[in-house]
Scaffold this motif. Sequence first.
Motif, mmCIF file in Angstrom:
data_model
loop_
_atom_site.group_PDB
_atom_site.id
_atom_site.type_symbol
_atom_site.label_atom_id
_atom_site.label_comp_id
_atom_site.label_asym_id
_atom_site.label_seq_id
_atom_site.Cartn_x
_atom_site.Cartn_y
_atom_site.Cartn_z
ATOM 1 N N GLN A 46 -1.219 -3.427 5.830
ATOM 2 C CA GLN A 46 -2.543 -3.737 5.298
ATOM 3 C C GLN A 46 -2.560 -3.769 3.773
ATOM 4 O OE1 GLN A 46 -5.654 -0.860 6.250
ATOM 5 N NE2 GLN A 46 -7.138 -2.527 6.454
ATOM 6 N N ARG A 47 -1.850 -2.825 3.155
ATOM 7 C CA ARG A 47 -1.881 -2.740 1.699
ATOM 8 C C ARG A 47 -1.042 -3.825 1.021
ATOM 9 N NH1 ARG A 47 -2.008 3.061 -1.063
ATOM 10 N NH2 ARG A 47 -2.886 1.661 -2.662
ATOM 11 N N LEU A 48 -0.077 -4.397 1.742
ATOM 12 C CA LEU A 48 0.785 -5.420 1.154
ATOM 13 C C LEU A 48 0.302 -6.850 1.405
ATOM 14 C CD1 LEU A 48 4.565 -4.503 1.535
ATOM 15 C CD2 LEU A 48 3.296 -4.931 -0.557
ATOM 16 N N THR A 49 -0.268 -7.100 2.559
ATOM 17 C CA THR A 49 -0.648 -8.462 2.935
ATOM 18 C C THR A 49 -1.693 -9.022 1.965
ATOM 19 O OG1 THR A 49 -0.221 -7.950 5.265
ATOM 20 C CG2 THR A 49 -1.521 -9.921 4.785
ATOM 21 N N GLY A 50 -1.390 -10.179 1.410
ATOM 22 C CA GLY A 50 -2.296 -10.827 0.484
ATOM 23 C C GLY A 50 -2.147 -10.391 -0.958
ATOM 24 N N ARG A 51 -1.268 -9.445 -1.209
ATOM 25 C CA ARG A 51 -1.078 -8.936 -2.578
ATOM 26 C C ARG A 51 0.017 -9.742 -3.282
ATOM 27 N NH1 ARG A 51 -5.238 -7.042 -2.082
ATOM 28 N NH2 ARG A 51 -5.398 -8.388 -3.909
ATOM 29 N N THR A 52 -0.063 -9.783 -4.620
ATOM 30 C CA THR A 52 0.890 -10.534 -5.444
ATOM 31 C C THR A 52 1.705 -9.579 -6.295
ATOM 32 O OG1 THR A 52 -0.546 -12.479 -5.548
ATOM 33 C CG2 THR A 52 1.116 -12.261 -7.282
ATOM 34 N N PHE A 53 3.020 -9.814 -6.347
ATOM 35 C CA PHE A 53 3.898 -9.014 -7.204
ATOM 36 C C PHE A 53 3.710 -9.448 -8.653
ATOM 37 C CE2 PHE A 53 6.490 -9.161 -3.186
ATOM 38 C CZ PHE A 53 6.308 -7.822 -2.853
ATOM 39 N N THR A 54 3.537 -8.490 -9.545
ATOM 40 C CA THR A 54 3.324 -8.817 -10.958
ATOM 41 C C THR A 54 4.528 -8.495 -11.830
ATOM 42 O OG1 THR A 54 2.314 -6.651 -11.409
ATOM 43 C CG2 THR A 54 0.841 -8.435 -10.708
ATOM 44 N N ALA A 55 5.481 -7.729 -11.329
ATOM 45 C CA ALA A 55 6.676 -7.366 -12.101
ATOM 46 C C ALA A 55 7.632 -6.635 -11.172
ATOM 47 C CB ALA A 55 6.309 -6.479 -13.294
ATOM 48 N N ALA A 56 8.775 -6.244 -11.726
ATOM 49 C CA ALA A 56 9.718 -5.346 -11.046
ATOM 50 C C ALA A 56 10.143 -4.318 -12.091
ATOM 51 C CB ALA A 56 10.930 -6.104 -10.511
ATOM 52 N N VAL A 57 9.965 -3.035 -11.776
ATOM 53 C CA VAL A 57 10.134 -1.972 -12.764
ATOM 54 C C VAL A 57 11.076 -0.913 -12.213
ATOM 55 C CG1 VAL A 57 8.906 -0.399 -14.334
ATOM 56 C CG2 VAL A 57 7.723 -2.395 -13.398
ATOM 57 N N ARG A 58 11.840 -0.278 -13.121
ATOM 58 C CA ARG A 58 12.774 0.770 -12.707
ATOM 59 C C ARG A 58 12.725 1.944 -13.668
ATOM 60 N NH1 ARG A 58 16.595 2.661 -14.931
ATOM 61 N NH2 ARG A 58 16.728 0.922 -16.402
ATOM 62 N N ARG A 59 12.789 3.139 -13.102
ATOM 63 C CA ARG A 59 13.051 4.353 -13.885
ATOM 64 C C ARG A 59 14.157 5.109 -13.158
ATOM 65 N NH1 ARG A 59 9.037 9.055 -16.201
ATOM 66 N NH2 ARG A 59 8.186 7.254 -17.306
ATOM 67 N N GLY A 60 15.282 5.316 -13.828
ATOM 68 C CA GLY A 60 16.396 5.975 -13.158
ATOM 69 C C GLY A 60 16.829 5.165 -11.949
ATOM 70 N N LYS A 61 16.896 5.822 -10.802
ATOM 71 C CA LYS A 61 17.286 5.153 -9.563
ATOM 72 C C LYS A 61 16.085 4.638 -8.784
ATOM 73 C CE LYS A 61 20.910 8.670 -9.078
ATOM 74 N NZ LYS A 61 21.478 9.700 -8.173
ATOM 75 N N PHE A 62 14.869 4.881 -9.291
ATOM 76 C CA PHE A 62 13.661 4.477 -8.587
ATOM 77 C C PHE A 62 13.202 3.106 -9.049
ATOM 78 C CE2 PHE A 62 13.714 8.846 -7.443
ATOM 79 C CZ PHE A 62 12.983 8.939 -6.265
ATOM 80 N N LEU A 63 12.728 2.312 -8.093
ATOM 81 C CA LEU A 63 12.361 0.933 -8.313
ATOM 82 C C LEU A 63 10.983 0.702 -7.721
ATOM 83 C CD1 LEU A 63 13.361 -2.066 -8.967
ATOM 84 C CD2 LEU A 63 14.158 -2.099 -6.600
ATOM 85 N N TRP A 64 10.134 -0.018 -8.458
ATOM 86 C CA TRP A 64 8.847 -0.368 -7.869
ATOM 87 C C TRP A 64 8.411 -1.758 -8.303
ATOM 88 C CZ3 TRP A 64 9.297 3.491 -11.577
ATOM 89 C CH2 TRP A 64 8.589 3.338 -12.772
ATOM 90 N N LEU A 65 7.608 -2.396 -7.429
ATOM 91 C CA LEU A 65 7.062 -3.726 -7.663
ATOM 92 C C LEU A 65 5.554 -3.587 -7.785
ATOM 93 C CD1 LEU A 65 9.131 -5.608 -4.934
ATOM 94 C CD2 LEU A 65 9.564 -5.623 -7.384
ATOM 95 N N PRO A 66 5.001 -3.611 -9.000
ATOM 96 C CA PRO A 66 3.557 -3.504 -9.178
ATOM 97 C C PRO A 66 2.836 -4.655 -8.469
ATOM 98 C CG PRO A 66 4.689 -3.153 -11.260
ATOM 99 C CD PRO A 66 5.706 -3.672 -10.300
ATOM 100 N N LEU A 67 1.657 -4.350 -7.929
ATOM 101 C CA LEU A 67 0.851 -5.332 -7.213
ATOM 102 C C LEU A 67 -0.408 -5.653 -8.006
ATOM 103 C CD1 LEU A 67 1.163 -3.653 -3.701
ATOM 104 C CD2 LEU A 67 2.486 -5.606 -4.550
ATOM 105 N N ASP A 68 -1.035 -6.770 -7.676
ATOM 106 C CA ASP A 68 -2.189 -7.222 -8.452
ATOM 107 C C ASP A 68 -3.452 -6.392 -8.233
ATOM 108 O OD1 ASP A 68 -2.571 -8.054 -5.855
ATOM 109 O OD2 ASP A 68 -3.176 -10.096 -6.365
ATOM 110 N N ASP A 69 -3.414 -5.435 -7.316
ATOM 111 C CA ASP A 69 -4.573 -4.567 -7.106
ATOM 112 C C ASP A 69 -4.400 -3.205 -7.778
ATOM 113 O OD1 ASP A 69 -2.644 -3.468 -5.485
ATOM 114 O OD2 ASP A 69 -3.925 -3.267 -3.712
#
Length: 342
Positions: A46-69
């Motif tokens: 539910q939280r991913l469907t319809g959302r747009t990726f705005t970047a790809a970010v990393r700190r150390g070994k952790f990775l995240w893809l910010p969403l438009d919401d």
Amino acid sequence: MPELPEVETVRAGLARHLTGRMVERVEIFDPRPLRRQEGGADAFVQRLTGRTFTAAVRRGKFLWLPLDDGAALVAHLGMSGQLLVHGTPGALAARESGDDAHAFLGDPDAPRVDLTATRAPLPAEDPDARPRHLRVRLHLSPIAGDAPGGAVLDLVDQRMFGGLRVTDMVPTADGAPGGAGSLAPLIPADVTHIARDLLDPHLDRPAVVAKMRHSNRAVKTLLLDQGIVSGIGNIYADEGLWAARVHGLRRGSALGPRVTARLLDATGEVMERALAAGGTSFDALYVDADGAAGFFARSLAVYGRAGQECRRCGALLRAETIGGRSHVFCPRCQTRPRSARA
């Protein structure tokens, strides 16, 4: 487990392929990688469907893809996780040309290694194709240039020690960008305990030196503490210690400020060289977002080389255990502290 250079290589590929792309549909083939998702698999979809990726970010070994919401898709690759992109224009161009130069972040004029033979099979032309160990698939809304079967982001994970989750973002404690890949001073709420890494220009190095020197723990254990400085695992801890001529059993409190700073600098330099080579790949599990392996393993000085000659002085490298982790060192270049000698 992938360390900073390997995760940064993946991050760069995801940023290239996914920024501005919307998630049209989510398929879950195995919910176990979503075990840390609040609300479970249904909430993840539910939280991913319809959302747009705005970047790809990393700190150390952790990775995240910010969403438009304002939320983010957080990924931890664990021992064997792979985030593989299929069917985007960039992925298709790389596949057709066999050119892997885009997979590296080092000198664009430096010689490249042909990684074509290391690529995993790409199922881009068949939207129903399922690679072995496929756990989650995100279908991207189509754009011009996509493969006929569509574009997807796959989580492929054999051992499933890592996982995915969608979580809220919070401001960084110091007001600086959350990590590499974005200037936004935001970080996932459940990643705030992870310290900045050695390649982060906003890392407070004097504070890291002070923390290490106020601890009686072995310096190798301190390097692996993601709450002090992140991104370093067993590979680059051993490589950094060898480069700085410091034995891993030396206590942090026994190191002078110059030696501690030299160790951090040496470890960071090793990771930068690894990053330029696409990271360290020992088998097909360690690949970037395009399925290409890194070749820094050929340049390792000590990790995995116990019983072989030191590349610096010729002495036979030895191995021992520190804090439950193996430590390979040169007995001549890295003198063991007196309190640890047999």
